[in-house]
Design an enzyme around this catalytic site. Structure first.
Site, PDB file in Angstrom:
ATOM      1  N   LYS A   1       0.864  -1.192   0.000  1.00  0.00           N
ATOM      2  CA  LYS A   1       0.000   0.000   0.000  1.00  0.00           C
ATOM      3  C   LYS A   1       0.890   1.228   0.000  1.00  0.00           C
ATOM      4  O   LYS A   1       2.048   1.165   0.431  1.00  0.00           O
ATOM      5  CB  LYS A   1      -0.886   0.009   1.253  1.00  0.00           C
ATOM      6  CG  LYS A   1      -2.109   0.899   1.153  1.00  0.00           C
ATOM      7  CD  LYS A   1      -3.281   0.223   0.455  1.00  0.00           C
ATOM      8  CE  LYS A   1      -4.414   1.166   0.220  1.00  0.00           C
ATOM      9  NZ  LYS A   1      -5.623   0.509  -0.282  1.00  0.00           N
TER      10      LYS A   1
ATOM     11  N   ASP B   1      -7.012   4.564  -4.437  1.00  0.00           N
ATOM     12  CA  ASP B   1      -7.662   4.444  -3.128  1.00  0.00           C
ATOM     13  C   ASP B   1      -8.245   5.839  -2.874  1.00  0.00           C
ATOM     14  O   ASP B   1      -8.482   6.590  -3.835  1.00  0.00           O
ATOM     15  CB  ASP B   1      -6.647   4.026  -2.047  1.00  0.00           C
ATOM     16  CG  ASP B   1      -7.300   3.637  -0.714  1.00  0.00           C
ATOM     17  OD1 ASP B   1      -7.790   2.508  -0.593  1.00  0.00           O
ATOM     18  OD2 ASP B   1      -7.337   4.464   0.211  1.00  0.00           O
TER      19      ASP B   1
HETATM   20  P1  NDP Z   1     -12.746   8.205  -2.692  1.00  0.00           P
HETATM   21  O1  NDP Z   1     -11.668   9.187  -2.503  1.00  0.00           O
HETATM   22  O2  NDP Z   1     -13.304   7.999  -4.049  1.00  0.00           O
HETATM   23  O3  NDP Z   1     -13.973   8.554  -1.730  1.00  0.00           O
HETATM   24  C1  NDP Z   1     -13.806   8.628  -0.350  1.00  0.00           C
HETATM   25  C2  NDP Z   1     -15.107   9.074   0.284  1.00  0.00           C
HETATM   26  O4  NDP Z   1     -15.015   8.925   1.688  1.00  0.00           O
HETATM   27  C3  NDP Z   1     -15.406  10.542   0.021  1.00  0.00           C
HETATM   28  O5  NDP Z   1     -16.788  10.744   0.013  1.00  0.00           O
HETATM   29  C4  NDP Z   1     -14.750  11.213   1.237  1.00  0.00           C
HETATM   30  O6  NDP Z   1     -15.310  12.471   1.581  1.00  0.00           O
HETATM   31  C5  NDP Z   1     -15.051  10.207   2.321  1.00  0.00           C
HETATM   32  N1  NDP Z   1     -13.996  10.296   3.348  1.00  0.00           N
HETATM   33  C6  NDP Z   1     -12.689  10.016   3.203  1.00  0.00           C
HETATM   34  N2  NDP Z   1     -12.020  10.249   4.330  1.00  0.00           N
HETATM   35  C7  NDP Z   1     -12.920  10.707   5.195  1.00  0.00           C
HETATM   36  C8  NDP Z   1     -12.846  11.111   6.547  1.00  0.00           C
HETATM   37  N3  NDP Z   1     -11.685  11.099   7.218  1.00  0.00           N
HETATM   38  N4  NDP Z   1     -13.998  11.512   7.150  1.00  0.00           N
HETATM   39  C9  NDP Z   1     -15.170  11.505   6.462  1.00  0.00           C
HETATM   40  N5  NDP Z   1     -15.299  11.130   5.187  1.00  0.00           N
HETATM   41  C10 NDP Z   1     -14.197  10.740   4.568  1.00  0.00           C
HETATM   42  O7  NDP Z   1     -12.189   6.823  -2.091  1.00  0.00           O
HETATM   43  P2  NDP Z   1     -12.707   5.336  -2.347  1.00  0.00           P
HETATM   44  O8  NDP Z   1     -14.180   5.333  -2.562  1.00  0.00           O
HETATM   45  O9  NDP Z   1     -11.825   4.730  -3.373  1.00  0.00           O
HETATM   46  O10 NDP Z   1     -12.340   4.623  -0.956  1.00  0.00           O
HETATM   47  C11 NDP Z   1     -13.258   4.564   0.133  1.00  0.00           C
HETATM   48  C12 NDP Z   1     -12.838   3.448   1.074  1.00  0.00           C
HETATM   49  O11 NDP Z   1     -12.850   2.194   0.379  1.00  0.00           O
HETATM   50  C13 NDP Z   1     -11.440   3.570   1.672  1.00  0.00           C
HETATM   51  O12 NDP Z   1     -11.445   3.034   2.986  1.00  0.00           O
HETATM   52  C14 NDP Z   1     -10.609   2.675   0.766  1.00  0.00           C
HETATM   53  O13 NDP Z   1      -9.430   2.212   1.415  1.00  0.00           O
HETATM   54  C15 NDP Z   1     -11.592   1.549   0.523  1.00  0.00           C
HETATM   55  N6  NDP Z   1     -11.333   0.726  -0.645  1.00  0.00           N
HETATM   56  C16 NDP Z   1     -11.236   1.283  -1.890  1.00  0.00           C
HETATM   57  C17 NDP Z   1     -11.015   0.490  -2.989  1.00  0.00           C
HETATM   58  C18 NDP Z   1     -11.023   1.028  -4.375  1.00  0.00           C
HETATM   59  O14 NDP Z   1     -11.017   0.229  -5.303  1.00  0.00           O
HETATM   60  N7  NDP Z   1     -11.092   2.336  -4.589  1.00  0.00           N
HETATM   61  C19 NDP Z   1     -10.764  -0.968  -2.844  1.00  0.00           C
HETATM   62  C20 NDP Z   1     -10.981  -1.467  -1.501  1.00  0.00           C
HETATM   63  C21 NDP Z   1     -11.221  -0.635  -0.450  1.00  0.00           C
HETATM   64  P3  NDP Z   1     -14.446  13.815   1.383  1.00  0.00           P
HETATM   65  O15 NDP Z   1     -14.350  13.988  -0.098  1.00  0.00           O
HETATM   66  O16 NDP Z   1     -15.212  14.880   2.072  1.00  0.00           O
HETATM   67  O17 NDP Z   1     -13.106  13.547   2.016  1.00  0.00           O
END
Ligand code: NDP
Length: 452
Positions: A132, A172
């Site tokens: 990662k 991510d």
């Molecule tokens: P994105 O950046 O596309 O979206 C993240 C979302 O979560 C946004 O809406 C963001 O809001 C919110 N968010 C992030 N950090 C915080 C925080 N500290 N507090 C509140 N809201 C938060 O990321 P992904 O959708 O790709 O990833 C989301 C999760 O899924 C993560 O945990 C990631 O590790 C996991 N994941 C992702 C994969 C992938 O293929 N993309 C695969 C497996 C797991 P804001 O914009 O306001 O920060």
């Protein structure tokens, strides 16, 4: 032969040592606890796993790289961020795992994610190791040109550590198609190689797999459906709360809707939206993917069925299913209590480690089906591995073929976790099932390959 309690006390001792050797890394400690607290039955039952040094090697990354990322903003000011790549375990294949760009990123966060990734990738059965990376860079509010300059500077160091047979990053939080494009461009420029398999999540015209953007969310919904099927239910007519509004959340909502459930929420760090009619995905995609806006704009434009709640907990919204899809530790004890009070049947983790250990315990005690991220959100990395396979063969599969493979992989992961939990006297406990099944695959490969 050692007993389970003797084995557990050895593992507890190791956990204390992990905390001492890795100070100020609470997320890594949490991830290590979550896994090591479930391994005693398998280590006690299979003496080869008790070999001194095996678990000690598993919790120590093979390599950790930390580097300076200088870049210039649009005003010409020099900014300095920190970049990370943790190459945790390559016993099963090249390191594989995403890059996270978020101000909260530090070494402990990347290590927790890399550690989880080892077991998740093993569960896919696809021959990928765990790694990662990321940076404390915050893309919010940055222009495309700033993001490009940052990505180019990041890759100018990262390129020497990665490669299609070595380490294959993906997206991510904060890293989507735009960032992967800039990163790939700089890798290609520096190395003078068209090495498509070095990054996954690429654009579809230049080596990206169909269904990769959808895969994590779709896969999580398929996992939730499989857990419900075990209980004689399906998704039709179920109400779902989803957190986040990024890649994982959007495609979770899309699949839930396609399978007849009603997804009524989404969120970001500013608050959450409830839409009684179900989230309008075209509107959400326009705001989040095209305009890169905030979720309150959704409520403003959607009309009477939707309202925006600033701050607050999305888990207060009554639902049959909860699919946390934002970030770590977003679903705590209070949230679990509210979900249980409102009769939730299943919680399936789209995000990595979104549920605190106390909340997991409460949900399991209440008989809620609980799908841990390392199993439930493995669809993303699984389709990344399929993207690598297509790149290697210089071919592109149809969306139908990729979706079929994804569905088969998610079914197989569910079955593996379910059967493993039963085998180790923990029926219905997907946390134990996922940890033990992932551990067995990695540990067998590590034992066969000697002390390295
Ligand atoms: P994105 O950046 O596309 O979206 C993240 C979302 O979560 C946004 O809406 C963001 O809001 C919110 N968010 C992030 N950090 C915080 C925080 N500290 N507090 C509140 N809201 C938060 O990321 P992904 O959708 O790709 O990833 C989301 C999760 O899924 C993560 O945990 C990631 O590790 C996991 N994941 C992702 C994969 C992938 O293929 N993309 C695969 C497996 C797991 P804001 O914009 O306001 O920060």
């Amino acid at each position: 032969m050692t007993t389970r309690s003797e084995t557990q006390s050895t593992l507890d001792h190791l956990l204390t040592e992990i905390e001492h050797r890795n100070p100020a890394q609470p997320e890594f400690h949490q991830a290590a606890h979550e896994v090591l607290e479930t391994l005693a039955p398998v280590i006690a039952a299979r003496p080869e796993y008790a070999e001194p040094g095996l678990v000690e090697r598993l919790v120590e990354p093979e390599r950790q790289v930390i580097f300076r990322v200088p870049w210039q903003d649009d005003q010409g000011r020099v900014r300095v961020n920190r970049g990370f790549r943790v190459e945790f375990n390559s016993a099963l294949g090249p390191y594989k795992g995403g890059l996270r760009f978020h101000p909260s990123v530090n070494l402990g966060v990347i290590k927790f994610l890399g550690f989880e990734q080892i077991f998740k990738n093993a569960l896919t059965g696809l021959g990928i190791g765990g790694g990662k990376g990321g940076s404390d860079f915050d893309p919010h509010g940055r222009s495309d040109a700033e993001v490009m300059r940052f990505c180019q500077s990041f890759m100018t160091e990262l390129y020497r550590h990665i490669g299609e047979h070595t380490d294959v990053p993906a997206g991510d939080i904060g890293v989507g198609g735009r960032e992967i494009g800039y990163l790939f461009g700089q890798y290609r420029r520096i190395t003078n190689r068209w090495e498509a398999g070095v990054l996954t999540g690429k654009g579809q015209g230049w080596g990206g797999s169909l269904i990769r953007p959808e895969a994590t969310g779709y896969g999580n919904v398929l996992f939730a459906a499989a857990m419900l099927r075990e209980r004689g239910e399906d998704l039709e007519g179920q109400t779902a709360v989803v957190s986040g509004s990024g890649n994982v959340a959007i495609y979770t909502i899309e699949k839930l809707t396609a399978l007849g459930a009603n997804a009524v929420t989404c969120s970001d760090s500013s608050g959450y939206v409830v839409d009684e009619k179900g989230i309008d995905l075209d509107l959400l995609k326009q705001i989040k993917e095209v305009e890169r806006g905030r979720v309150d704009a959704y409520a403003e434009r959607r009309g009477a069925s939707a309202r925006f709640v600033p701050g607050g907990s999305v888990w207060d919204v009554p639902a049959d299913l909860a699919l946390p899809s934002a970030t770590q530790n977003e679903l705590d004890e209070n949230a679990a209590t509210a979900l249980i009070r409102n009769g939730v049947k299943a919680v399936s983790e789209g995000a990595n480690m979104p549920t605190t250990p106390e909340a997991v315990h409460l949900l399991q005690q209440a008989g809620v089906a609980f799908g841990p991220g390392k199993a439930a959100n493995a669809g993303g990395v699984a389709v990344s591995a399929l993207e690598m396979a297509q790149n290697h063969a210089r071919t592109a599969w149809s969306a139908e073929r990729v979706e079929e493979e994804l569905a088969a992989i998610m079914t197989s992961i569910h079955t593996t976790c379910h059967e493993t939990a039963e085998r180790y006297d923990a029926p219905g406990d997907y946390v134990t099932g996922a940890n033990i099944a992932g551990f067995e695959r990695v540990a067998d490969a590590m034992l066969a390959q000697g002390v390295i």
